[in-house]
Write a protein that holds these residues in place. Sequence first.
Motif, PDB file in Angstrom:
ATOM      1  N   GLN A 101       0.829  -1.207   0.000  1.00 24.73           N
ATOM      2  CA  GLN A 101       0.000   0.000   0.000  1.00 24.73           C
ATOM      3  C   GLN A 101       0.862   1.256   0.000  1.00 24.73           C
ATOM      4  OE1 GLN A 101      -3.615   0.344   2.150  1.00 24.73           O
ATOM      5  NE2 GLN A 101      -3.831  -1.849   2.503  1.00 24.73           N
ATOM      6  N   ASN A 102       1.952   1.237   0.749  1.00 28.19           N
ATOM      7  CA  ASN A 102       2.826   2.416   0.763  1.00 28.19           C
ATOM      8  C   ASN A 102       3.610   2.557  -0.547  1.00 28.19           C
ATOM      9  OD1 ASN A 102       2.334   3.831   3.214  1.00 28.19           O
ATOM     10  ND2 ASN A 102       3.249   2.136   4.331  1.00 28.19           N
ATOM     11  N   LYS A 103       3.965   1.432  -1.187  1.00 28.94           N
ATOM     12  CA  LYS A 103       4.569   1.520  -2.524  1.00 28.94           C
ATOM     13  C   LYS A 103       3.610   2.236  -3.475  1.00 28.94           C
ATOM     14  CE  LYS A 103       7.230  -2.815  -2.281  1.00 28.94           C
ATOM     15  NZ  LYS A 103       7.250  -4.227  -2.736  1.00 28.94           N
ATOM     16  N   CYS A 104       2.346   1.878  -3.386  1.00 25.41           N
ATOM     17  CA  CYS A 104       1.351   2.501  -4.261  1.00 25.41           C
ATOM     18  C   CYS A 104       1.228   3.992  -3.980  1.00 25.41           C
ATOM     19  CB  CYS A 104      -0.002   1.813  -4.081  1.00 25.41           C
ATOM     20  SG  CYS A 104      -0.061   0.131  -4.726  1.00 25.41           S
ATOM     21  N   ARG A 105       1.224   4.356  -2.703  1.00 24.36           N
ATOM     22  CA  ARG A 105       1.106   5.775  -2.361  1.00 24.36           C
ATOM     23  C   ARG A 105       2.329   6.569  -2.828  1.00 24.36           C
ATOM     24  NH1 ARG A 105      -1.328   3.313   2.373  1.00 24.36           N
ATOM     25  NH2 ARG A 105      -3.563   3.804   2.388  1.00 24.36           N
ATOM     26  N   ILE A 106       3.506   5.943  -2.750  1.00 25.82           N
ATOM     27  CA  ILE A 106       4.724   6.610  -3.228  1.00 25.82           C
ATOM     28  C   ILE A 106       4.642   6.858  -4.736  1.00 25.82           C
ATOM     29  CG2 ILE A 106       7.196   6.289  -3.625  1.00 25.82           C
ATOM     30  CD1 ILE A 106       7.258   4.759  -0.928  1.00 25.82           C
ATOM     31  N   LEU A 107       4.245   5.829  -5.496  1.00 28.29           N
ATOM     32  CA  LEU A 107       4.128   5.980  -6.954  1.00 28.29           C
ATOM     33  C   LEU A 107       3.060   7.006  -7.313  1.00 28.29           C
ATOM     34  CD1 LEU A 107       4.419   2.235  -8.011  1.00 28.29           C
ATOM     35  CD2 LEU A 107       6.069   4.041  -8.542  1.00 28.29           C
ATOM     36  N   LEU A 108       1.945   6.983  -6.594  1.00 27.48           N
ATOM     37  CA  LEU A 108       0.855   7.935  -6.836  1.00 27.48           C
ATOM     38  C   LEU A 108       1.355   9.373  -6.690  1.00 27.48           C
ATOM     39  CD1 LEU A 108      -2.370   7.740  -7.201  1.00 27.48           C
ATOM     40  CD2 LEU A 108      -2.441   8.265  -4.762  1.00 27.48           C
ATOM     41  N   ALA A 109       2.110   9.619  -5.628  1.00 24.89           N
ATOM     42  CA  ALA A 109       2.608  10.973  -5.374  1.00 24.89           C
ATOM     43  C   ALA A 109       3.758  11.343  -6.304  1.00 24.89           C
ATOM     44  CB  ALA A 109       3.047  11.087  -3.918  1.00 24.89           C
ATOM     45  N   LYS A 110       4.693  10.407  -6.510  1.00 27.02           N
ATOM     46  CA  LYS A 110       5.891  10.692  -7.308  1.00 27.02           C
ATOM     47  C   LYS A 110       5.542  11.102  -8.724  1.00 27.02           C
ATOM     48  CE  LYS A 110      10.144   8.407  -8.980  1.00 27.02           C
ATOM     49  NZ  LYS A 110      11.096   9.462  -8.583  1.00 27.02           N
TER      50      LYS A 110
END
Length: 296
Positions: free
Chosen positions: A197-206
């Motif tokens: 889930q945090n990988k997804c949030r990082i990609l979403l923001a990046k």
Amino acid sequence: MNNNIVVGIGEALWDVLPEGKKIGGAPANFAYHVSQFGLNGLAVSAVGNDDLGNEILDNFRGKQLAFNVPQVDYPTGTVQVELDDAGVPRYDIKENVAWDNIPFTTELEELARKTCAVCFGSLAQRSAVSHNTIMRFLDTMPDGEGQYKVFDINLRQSFYTKDIICQSLEKCNILKINDEELDIVGNMFGFHDIDNQNKCRILLAKYGLKMLILTCGVEGSYVFTPGNVSFMPTPQVKVADTVGAGDSFTGAFIASLLQGLSIGEAHQRAVDVSAFVCTQNGAMPLLPEKILSRHV
């Protein structure tokens, strides 16, 4: 032609399954399922000047699927598909074929200007010709509210690079990825000791994405947005094969957004459609009226 075309661009090919060959290729699958919901779905690819190419075009016509698929001087693509005991496919994808050589034509440029949503993957970008065509199509498309550029990453064999993935992430505004692909991308980007889930949030923001869709097979699926997350469990069904299930998910999800449904409603419809496709052989079954007409 109206300015509401929904395009799947990339590979068009034959999946050679144990029971025989079936039309395949994620972009055509996506466009077909979009069209089943009454939108203007259109497949963009290339096929050969051969019997297999003619048969693909005849098949699209039979399914009433619009297409921009020139015939080029390369053989029509085929994929040998073997299914394991759970119906999960393994692929042997032939190289130097027609869909590696999709030309960027004046007609395709005009189509891009009238496209409100597109779905593309990494596989068709394994060759310079089709990679450049896809990038030019994305650049030509309008930007803004209600415009969706979906990178359905579809990592296959060794047909991807970090550069291609980075370029695609920069061009898209929605990423669709499964849990196995997320592990590969996470390792590629150095996301160690970070949960999915945090990988997804990082990609979403990046990458400034509107949404990130994560599918986890029987463990359910997520839609992440900058302010929220939607989770849906995967229905338990009798699986015939999973070929094309992810493409049907993406098609139903984007069609639902374009029809004004909320992200949660679109997510539920996408889950229901992909579950049905898993109960059928091949990637392009006709969806039953009860799914197409059901209000979420």
